[in-house]
Design a protein around this motif. Structure first.
Motif, mmCIF file in Angstrom:
data_model
loop_
_atom_site.group_PDB
_atom_site.id
_atom_site.type_symbol
_atom_site.label_atom_id
_atom_site.label_comp_id
_atom_site.label_asym_id
_atom_site.label_seq_id
_atom_site.Cartn_x
_atom_site.Cartn_y
_atom_site.Cartn_z
ATOM 1 N N ASP A 82 0.815 -1.216 0.000
ATOM 2 C CA ASP A 82 0.000 0.000 0.000
ATOM 3 C C ASP A 82 0.846 1.263 0.000
ATOM 4 O OD1 ASP A 82 -2.505 -1.139 0.006
ATOM 5 O OD2 ASP A 82 -2.574 -1.334 2.202
ATOM 6 N N ASP A 83 1.898 1.262 0.830
ATOM 7 C CA ASP A 83 2.681 2.494 0.963
ATOM 8 C C ASP A 83 3.911 2.521 0.048
ATOM 9 O OD1 ASP A 83 4.303 0.660 2.182
ATOM 10 O OD2 ASP A 83 4.342 1.622 4.150
ATOM 11 N N GLN A 84 3.981 1.538 -0.841
ATOM 12 C CA GLN A 84 5.080 1.436 -1.817
ATOM 13 C C GLN A 84 6.454 1.442 -1.160
ATOM 14 O OE1 GLN A 84 3.843 4.591 -4.350
ATOM 15 N NE2 GLN A 84 2.088 3.425 -5.002
ATOM 16 N N ARG A 85 6.489 0.878 0.017
ATOM 17 C CA ARG A 85 7.769 0.649 0.677
ATOM 18 C C ARG A 85 8.000 -0.858 0.733
ATOM 19 N NH1 ARG A 85 9.450 4.971 4.061
ATOM 20 N NH2 ARG A 85 10.436 3.543 5.529
ATOM 21 N N CYS A 86 9.255 -1.234 0.768
ATOM 22 C CA CYS A 86 9.577 -2.649 0.924
ATOM 23 C C CYS A 86 9.485 -2.966 2.422
ATOM 24 C CB CYS A 86 10.996 -2.874 0.394
ATOM 25 S SG CYS A 86 11.582 -4.552 0.565
ATOM 26 N N HIS A 87 8.810 -4.046 2.777
ATOM 27 C CA HIS A 87 8.605 -4.371 4.197
ATOM 28 C C HIS A 87 9.313 -5.669 4.594
ATOM 29 C CE1 HIS A 87 5.343 -1.476 5.397
ATOM 30 N NE2 HIS A 87 5.328 -1.336 4.076
ATOM 31 N N PHE A 88 9.795 -5.672 5.818
ATOM 32 C CA PHE A 88 10.431 -6.859 6.402
ATOM 33 C C PHE A 88 9.809 -7.089 7.773
ATOM 34 C CE2 PHE A 88 14.382 -7.043 3.847
ATOM 35 C CZ PHE A 88 14.328 -5.807 3.219
ATOM 36 N N THR A 89 9.513 -8.345 8.101
ATOM 37 C CA THR A 89 9.160 -8.679 9.485
ATOM 38 C C THR A 89 10.127 -9.751 9.974
ATOM 39 O OG1 THR A 89 6.820 -8.195 9.137
ATOM 40 C CG2 THR A 89 7.350 -9.584 11.026
ATOM 41 N N ALA A 90 10.840 -9.439 11.038
ATOM 42 C CA ALA A 90 11.746 -10.437 11.626
ATOM 43 C C ALA A 90 10.895 -11.594 12.154
ATOM 44 C CB ALA A 90 12.550 -9.809 12.763
ATOM 45 N N ALA A 91 11.323 -12.815 11.902
ATOM 46 C CA ALA A 91 10.539 -13.980 12.333
ATOM 47 C C ALA A 91 10.709 -14.210 13.834
ATOM 48 C CB ALA A 91 10.995 -15.219 11.568
ATOM 49 N N ASN A 92 9.621 -14.620 14.503
ATOM 50 C CA ASN A 92 9.751 -14.871 15.952
ATOM 51 C C ASN A 92 10.262 -16.283 16.248
ATOM 52 O OD1 ASN A 92 7.466 -16.580 15.770
ATOM 53 N ND2 ASN A 92 6.050 -14.974 16.432
ATOM 54 N N LEU A 93 10.149 -17.184 15.282
ATOM 55 C CA LEU A 93 10.665 -18.557 15.434
ATOM 56 C C LEU A 93 10.257 -19.184 16.768
ATOM 57 C CD1 LEU A 93 14.066 -17.786 13.712
ATOM 58 C CD2 LEU A 93 12.449 -19.509 12.918
ATOM 59 N N SER A 94 8.993 -18.950 17.118
ATOM 60 C CA SER A 94 8.483 -19.369 18.436
ATOM 61 C C SER A 94 8.543 -20.870 18.701
ATOM 62 C CB SER A 94 7.014 -18.958 18.574
ATOM 63 O OG SER A 94 6.893 -17.600 18.849
ATOM 64 N N SER A 95 8.606 -21.682 17.646
ATOM 65 C CA SER A 95 8.466 -23.132 17.852
ATOM 66 C C SER A 95 9.608 -23.796 18.601
ATOM 67 C CB SER A 95 8.347 -23.863 16.508
ATOM 68 O OG SER A 95 7.326 -23.338 15.754
ATOM 69 N N ASN A 96 10.816 -23.241 18.476
ATOM 70 C CA ASN A 96 11.972 -23.881 19.108
ATOM 71 C C ASN A 96 12.805 -22.836 19.834
ATOM 72 O OD1 ASN A 96 12.186 -26.805 18.054
ATOM 73 N ND2 ASN A 96 11.753 -25.621 16.207
ATOM 74 N N LEU A 97 13.179 -23.149 21.054
ATOM 75 C CA LEU A 97 13.926 -22.175 21.856
ATOM 76 C C LEU A 97 15.218 -21.722 21.160
ATOM 77 C CD1 LEU A 97 14.254 -20.676 24.614
ATOM 78 C CD2 LEU A 97 15.710 -22.607 25.276
ATOM 79 N N HIS A 98 15.983 -22.701 20.627
ATOM 80 C CA HIS A 98 17.278 -22.320 20.033
ATOM 81 C C HIS A 98 17.100 -21.389 18.841
ATOM 82 C CE1 HIS A 98 16.208 -25.629 17.316
ATOM 83 N NE2 HIS A 98 17.176 -25.271 16.502
ATOM 84 N N ARG A 99 15.891 -21.392 18.244
ATOM 85 C CA ARG A 99 15.627 -20.512 17.113
ATOM 86 C C ARG A 99 14.955 -19.207 17.567
ATOM 87 N NH1 ARG A 99 15.723 -22.189 11.388
ATOM 88 N NH2 ARG A 99 16.846 -20.256 11.678
ATOM 89 N N ALA A 100 14.107 -19.312 18.594
ATOM 90 C CA ALA A 100 13.412 -18.112 19.086
ATOM 91 C C ALA A 100 14.419 -17.059 19.570
ATOM 92 C CB ALA A 100 12.455 -18.493 20.220
ATOM 93 N N ILE A 101 15.568 -17.516 20.056
ATOM 94 C CA ILE A 101 16.559 -16.552 20.566
ATOM 95 C C ILE A 101 17.267 -15.800 19.434
ATOM 96 C CG2 ILE A 101 16.922 -17.685 22.789
ATOM 97 C CD1 ILE A 101 19.460 -18.966 21.646
ATOM 98 N N GLU A 102 16.945 -16.151 18.179
ATOM 99 C CA GLU A 102 17.513 -15.389 17.055
ATOM 100 C C GLU A 102 16.763 -14.078 16.833
ATOM 101 O OE1 GLU A 102 17.549 -17.757 13.395
ATOM 102 O OE2 GLU A 102 17.819 -19.528 14.619
#
Ligand code: SUG
Length: 430
Positions: A122-142
């Motif tokens: 909509d705003d013609q900007r490129c968007h990024f969302t950092a992943a929460n990686l909630s499923s695994n602790l070793h990944r969620a800490i990223e």
């Protein structure tokens, strides 16, 4: 027509790369638990793939490894006081948590974020969302450090970086591994394929539909978006992310017939997108998982033909190789196949596609991207030397108890930030 350039940002393998069997539902991770790892080979294999992409005429970037151990995690869990003693106690009491605190899993950049190019928002900007990686602790800490790196690389007048979605399973988000932007060459806007899971009988799903929808909303996606549900039987066969069973690029989408509960929404795109469905007879889901045939990068070369960058495991399997040979011979844009050795990563269930975050940028956005995160061949050579100097070629989990090794890993990361001129991004540098 606005032209988008695709840049692949690979996660540079960190010095603590190891096998701990932390990712339940990821068969390679479980099978190789506690095997000796070779971080040096892992990092060099990753750099070799980045070099290949540059040589093919593609744009290539990288993300830096996260610092480990993740003291912010251990301190939050009450491991205070003398660090050596705290680690020794932890290693004895809870080896999985100990290994998680040293995880090098940020190498799998496909799970770092979801991105939407400015053509589709909509705003013609490129968007990024950092992943929460909630499923695994070793990944969620990223998640936090990924967010910081994304901000450092992309937060500017043309691009927006969003923090991870709320933690927890309802919004469990594993990033671009479950999202593909397709586009027809003659059309401005893209089509977004989001894939989510509901747990199988054995293994849990990792991407929730609520998370995918939240991201589409947050990015202001103003073009077609479809949501496909993973086949729970495929999840149980080890398809923990969509990029283990499908890959798309521009107007081509390659997938296995057993990937989804229902692929009608995908079929509805057939006037715009060339769908290539691989049958179970050609290759079973089990073999697709073992070879990571679909976890290949499908890229457009400067001459507009497409190439697959596949793991060598799929060259060594007759069925997977036959699928690739047939794809090259048939009437579709895929004309080349390159097999790469990323075995160190593969043993943790990460193939070529897992190792990179695809970002599609306009010329202006690319110019405004922090150039420290972009690579050329000279920088790759410097990085290879840095790896040769600083990384071990044999590592087992108990080595993390060696204080000298930990200090050497930190000073290697310190050196890396100087080499790449990114400034002091690690907490231990402040
Ligand atoms: O999350 N493996 C990673 C592999 C990620 C692959 N990424 C994509 N498919 N995009 C994971 O399962 C294993 C770590 C260990 O077992 O030590 C691990 O986290």
């Amino acid at each position: 027509m606005t032209k988008l350039k695709e840049v692949n940002f690979d996660g540079l393998v960190g010095p603590t790369h190891h096998y701990a069997g932390l990712a339940y539902g990821n068969i390679a991770s479980s099978e190789n638990a506690h095997a000796e790892s070779n971080p040096k080979a892992a990092a060099l294999q990753g750099l070799q793939k980045m070099r290949l992409c540059l040589e093919m005429g593609l744009e290539q970037g990288l993300f830096l490894p996260h610092y480990r151990p993740a003291w912010f995690l251990l301190k939050a869990l009450g491991f205070n006081g003398d660090e050596q003693k705290a680690l020794e106690k932890l290693a004895q009491e809870n080896e999985n948590l100990f290994a998680a605190a040293f995880s090098a899993s940020s190498m799998w950049a496909a799970n770092s974020a979801t991105t939407t190019p400015s053509l589709d928002t909509d705003d013609q900007r490129c968007h990024f969302t950092a992943a929460n990686l909630s499923s695994n602790l070793h990944r969620a800490i990223e998640a936090d450090f990924t967010y910081q790196q994304l901000q450092k690389a992309f937060d500017n007048d043309f691009m927006t970086v969003h923090p991870p979605l709320p933690f927890g399973m309802q919004f469990s988000d594993e990033g671009a591994a479950n999202h593909t932007r397709l586009s027809n060459r003659g059309e401005e806007n893209g089509f977004h394929v989001f894939v989510f899971g509901k747990s199988g009988k054995v293994y849990p799903a990792r991407q929730s539909v609520d998370a995918s929808q939240a991201i589409a909303r947050e990015h202001g996606i103003n073009t077609d978006a479809i949501y496909l549900q993973q086949n729970p039987d495929a999840v149980d066969a080890g398809v923990f992310h969509n990029d283990v069973i499908a890959v798309g690029n521009e107007h081509v989408y390659l997938y296995h017939e057993d990937a989804y509960v229902d692929d009608q929404a995908l079929q509805d795109l057939h006037e715009h997108i060339q769908l290539i469905k691989i049958s179970a007879q050609q290759i079973s889901v089990t073999d697709a998982v073992a070879t990571y045939l679909f976890n290949s990068q499908l890229v457009t070369l400067p001459d507009q033909s497409m190439a697959l960058i596949l793991p060598i495991e799929s060259e060594q399997n007759p069925q997977a190789k036959a699928v690739v040979d047939a794809l090259i011979a048939e009437d579709n844009p895929i004309q080349h196949a390159h097999y790469v050795d990323c075995r160190q990563s593969m043993r943790n269930g990460g193939g070529p596609a897992c190792l990179r975050l695809r970002v599609q940028l306009t010329e202006q956005e690319l110019e405004n991207t922090n150039q420290s995160f972009l690579l050329n061949k000279k920088k790759i050579t410097e990085l290879e030397k840095w790896v040769e100097k600083n990384y071990r070629d044999r590592l087992v989990i108990s080595d993390f108890l060696d204080k000298k090794y930990r200090e050497a890993s930190m000073s290697a990361l310190d050196e890396l930030t100087q080499l790449l001129e990114v400034g002091s991004i690690y907490p231990f540098q402040r």
